[in-house]
Motif scaffolding. Structure first.
Motif, PDB file in Angstrom:
ATOM      1  N   VAL A 196     -59.976 -61.918  29.073  1.00  0.00           N
ATOM      2  CA  VAL A 196     -59.498 -60.895  30.009  1.00  0.00           C
ATOM      3  C   VAL A 196     -59.715 -59.510  29.412  1.00  0.00           C
ATOM      4  O   VAL A 196     -60.207 -58.601  30.091  1.00  0.00           O
ATOM      5  CB  VAL A 196     -58.004 -61.119  30.354  1.00  0.00           C
ATOM      6  N   GLU A 197     -59.355 -59.342  28.143  1.00  0.00           N
ATOM      7  CA  GLU A 197     -59.528 -58.045  27.486  1.00  0.00           C
ATOM      8  C   GLU A 197     -61.000 -57.621  27.483  1.00  0.00           C
ATOM      9  O   GLU A 197     -61.326 -56.474  27.829  1.00  0.00           O
ATOM     10  CB  GLU A 197     -59.009 -58.103  26.055  1.00  0.00           C
ATOM     11  N   VAL A 201     -50.980 -49.186  27.865  1.00  0.00           N
ATOM     12  CA  VAL A 201     -50.151 -49.955  28.791  1.00  0.00           C
ATOM     13  C   VAL A 201     -49.938 -51.370  28.262  1.00  0.00           C
ATOM     14  O   VAL A 201     -48.821 -51.896  28.295  1.00  0.00           O
ATOM     15  CB  VAL A 201     -50.775 -49.974  30.212  1.00  0.00           C
ATOM     16  N   VAL A 202     -50.994 -51.987  27.763  1.00  0.00           N
ATOM     17  CA  VAL A 202     -50.882 -53.341  27.212  1.00  0.00           C
ATOM     18  C   VAL A 202     -49.887 -53.358  26.053  1.00  0.00           C
ATOM     19  O   VAL A 202     -49.014 -54.231  25.984  1.00  0.00           O
ATOM     20  CB  VAL A 202     -52.267 -53.867  26.773  1.00  0.00           C
ATOM     21  N   ASN A 239     -47.413 -51.267  25.390  1.00  0.00           N
ATOM     22  CA  ASN A 239     -46.047 -51.043  25.871  1.00  0.00           C
ATOM     23  C   ASN A 239     -45.515 -52.232  26.660  1.00  0.00           C
ATOM     24  O   ASN A 239     -44.335 -52.579  26.535  1.00  0.00           O
ATOM     25  CB  ASN A 239     -45.982 -49.756  26.697  1.00  0.00           C
ATOM     26  N   ALA A 240     -46.363 -52.864  27.452  1.00  0.00           N
ATOM     27  CA  ALA A 240     -45.944 -54.048  28.202  1.00  0.00           C
ATOM     28  C   ALA A 240     -45.557 -55.168  27.247  1.00  0.00           C
ATOM     29  O   ALA A 240     -44.554 -55.867  27.451  1.00  0.00           O
ATOM     30  CB  ALA A 240     -47.058 -54.505  29.141  1.00  0.00           C
ATOM     31  N   GLN A 241     -46.345 -55.339  26.186  1.00  0.00           N
ATOM     32  CA  GLN A 241     -46.037 -56.379  25.202  1.00  0.00           C
ATOM     33  C   GLN A 241     -44.694 -56.098  24.530  1.00  0.00           C
ATOM     34  O   GLN A 241     -43.875 -57.001  24.358  1.00  0.00           O
ATOM     35  CB  GLN A 241     -47.145 -56.454  24.161  1.00  0.00           C
ATOM     36  N   SER A 242     -44.457 -54.861  24.171  1.00  0.00           N
ATOM     37  CA  SER A 242     -43.199 -54.482  23.536  1.00  0.00           C
ATOM     38  C   SER A 242     -42.008 -54.761  24.464  1.00  0.00           C
ATOM     39  O   SER A 242     -40.993 -55.336  24.047  1.00  0.00           O
ATOM     40  CB  SER A 242     -43.238 -52.999  23.155  1.00  0.00           C
ATOM     41  N   ILE A 243     -42.148 -54.375  25.715  1.00  0.00           N
ATOM     42  CA  ILE A 243     -41.075 -54.615  26.686  1.00  0.00           C
ATOM     43  C   ILE A 243     -40.869 -56.108  26.888  1.00  0.00           C
ATOM     44  O   ILE A 243     -39.731 -56.593  26.907  1.00  0.00           O
ATOM     45  CB  ILE A 243     -41.382 -53.909  28.025  1.00  0.00           C
ATOM     46  N   GLY A 244     -41.956 -56.855  27.038  1.00  0.00           N
ATOM     47  CA  GLY A 244     -41.864 -58.296  27.230  1.00  0.00           C
ATOM     48  C   GLY A 244     -41.164 -58.987  26.078  1.00  0.00           C
ATOM     49  O   GLY A 244     -40.330 -59.883  26.288  1.00  0.00           O
ATOM     50  N   LEU A 245     -41.491 -58.591  24.855  1.00  0.00           N
ATOM     51  CA  LEU A 245     -40.839 -59.181  23.685  1.00  0.00           C
ATOM     52  C   LEU A 245     -39.358 -58.833  23.649  1.00  0.00           C
ATOM     53  O   LEU A 245     -38.516 -59.690  23.347  1.00  0.00           O
ATOM     54  CB  LEU A 245     -41.535 -58.708  22.401  1.00  0.00           C
ATOM     55  N   ASN A 246     -39.023 -57.584  23.973  1.00  0.00           N
ATOM     56  CA  ASN A 246     -37.619 -57.170  23.991  1.00  0.00           C
ATOM     57  C   ASN A 246     -36.820 -57.861  25.092  1.00  0.00           C
ATOM     58  O   ASN A 246     -35.602 -58.011  24.973  1.00  0.00           O
ATOM     59  CB  ASN A 246     -37.501 -55.652  24.126  1.00  0.00           C
ATOM     60  N   ALA A 306     -44.681 -66.212  31.023  1.00  0.00           N
ATOM     61  CA  ALA A 306     -44.428 -64.901  31.621  1.00  0.00           C
ATOM     62  C   ALA A 306     -45.099 -63.799  30.815  1.00  0.00           C
ATOM     63  O   ALA A 306     -45.637 -62.839  31.375  1.00  0.00           O
ATOM     64  CB  ALA A 306     -42.928 -64.647  31.746  1.00  0.00           C
ATOM     65  N   MET A 307     -45.083 -63.935  29.499  1.00  0.00           N
ATOM     66  CA  MET A 307     -45.725 -62.927  28.643  1.00  0.00           C
ATOM     67  C   MET A 307     -47.230 -62.918  28.885  1.00  0.00           C
ATOM     68  O   MET A 307     -47.833 -61.845  28.978  1.00  0.00           O
ATOM     69  CB  MET A 307     -45.425 -63.219  27.172  1.00  0.00           C
ATOM     70  N   GLU A 308     -47.830 -64.085  29.002  1.00  0.00           N
ATOM     71  CA  GLU A 308     -49.268 -64.162  29.278  1.00  0.00           C
ATOM     72  C   GLU A 308     -49.590 -63.494  30.613  1.00  0.00           C
ATOM     73  O   GLU A 308     -50.539 -62.713  30.712  1.00  0.00           O
ATOM     74  CB  GLU A 308     -49.722 -65.616  29.297  1.00  0.00           C
ATOM     75  N   GLU A 309     -48.797 -63.761  31.627  1.00  0.00           N
ATOM     76  CA  GLU A 309     -49.011 -63.150  32.941  1.00  0.00           C
ATOM     77  C   GLU A 309     -48.848 -61.636  32.874  1.00  0.00           C
ATOM     78  O   GLU A 309     -49.624 -60.893  33.478  1.00  0.00           O
ATOM     79  CB  GLU A 309     -48.039 -63.738  33.958  1.00  0.00           C
ATOM     80  N   LEU A 310     -47.859 -61.175  32.124  1.00  0.00           N
ATOM     81  CA  LEU A 310     -47.635 -59.738  31.958  1.00  0.00           C
ATOM     82  C   LEU A 310     -48.830 -59.073  31.279  1.00  0.00           C
ATOM     83  O   LEU A 310     -49.292 -58.014  31.708  1.00  0.00           O
ATOM     84  CB  LEU A 310     -46.367 -59.500  31.136  1.00  0.00           C
ATOM     85  N   MET A 311     -49.342 -59.701  30.238  1.00  0.00           N
ATOM     86  CA  MET A 311     -50.469 -59.131  29.511  1.00  0.00           C
ATOM     87  C   MET A 311     -51.727 -59.082  30.385  1.00  0.00           C
ATOM     88  O   MET A 311     -52.458 -58.096  30.376  1.00  0.00           O
ATOM     89  CB  MET A 311     -50.743 -59.930  28.236  1.00  0.00           C
ATOM     90  N   ILE A 312     -51.957 -60.130  31.154  1.00  0.00           N
ATOM     91  CA  ILE A 312     -53.108 -60.144  32.068  1.00  0.00           C
ATOM     92  C   ILE A 312     -52.967 -59.026  33.094  1.00  0.00           C
ATOM     93  O   ILE A 312     -53.921 -58.284  33.354  1.00  0.00           O
ATOM     94  CB  ILE A 312     -53.255 -61.527  32.738  1.00  0.00           C
ATOM     95  N   ALA A 313     -51.769 -58.885  33.655  1.00  0.00           N
ATOM     96  CA  ALA A 313     -51.532 -57.807  34.634  1.00  0.00           C
ATOM     97  C   ALA A 313     -51.742 -56.433  34.007  1.00  0.00           C
ATOM     98  O   ALA A 313     -52.321 -55.545  34.633  1.00  0.00           O
ATOM     99  CB  ALA A 313     -50.119 -57.931  35.199  1.00  0.00           C
TER     100      ALA A 313
END
Length: 70
Positions: free
Chosen positions: A10-11, A37-38, A40-47, A54-61
């Motif tokens: 994807v990347e 964005v990736v 920050n999204a990863q940081s938010i997802g981990l927190n 869900a984390m995989e879907e967030l990263m793809i989005a």
């Protein structure tokens, strides 16, 4: 195909798409913005303790979020 392989593909796809289009020259909808964005999204997802799915879907989005500007 495992999650790391999917995210890598994807990347690479999104990077190629963004850098071979007008996005390369846009001040906000460019590859560096996507990487920010990736990250920050990863940081938010981990927190938020997202599941691995869900984390995989967030990263793809996050990778695809600006591809509509191509």
């Amino acid at each position: 195909m495992n999650s790391l392989s999917i995210l890598h593909n994807v990347e690479q796809y999104c990077k190629s798409l963004m850098e071979s289009s007008r996005c390369r020259e846009l001040p906000f909808h460019n590859w560096q913005h996507t990487l920010d964005v990736v990250e920050n999204a990863q940081s938010i997802g981990l927190n938020e303790n997202l599941s691995s799915t869900a984390m995989e879907e967030l990263m793809i989005a996050a990778f695809f979020h600006d591809t509509g500007n191509v």
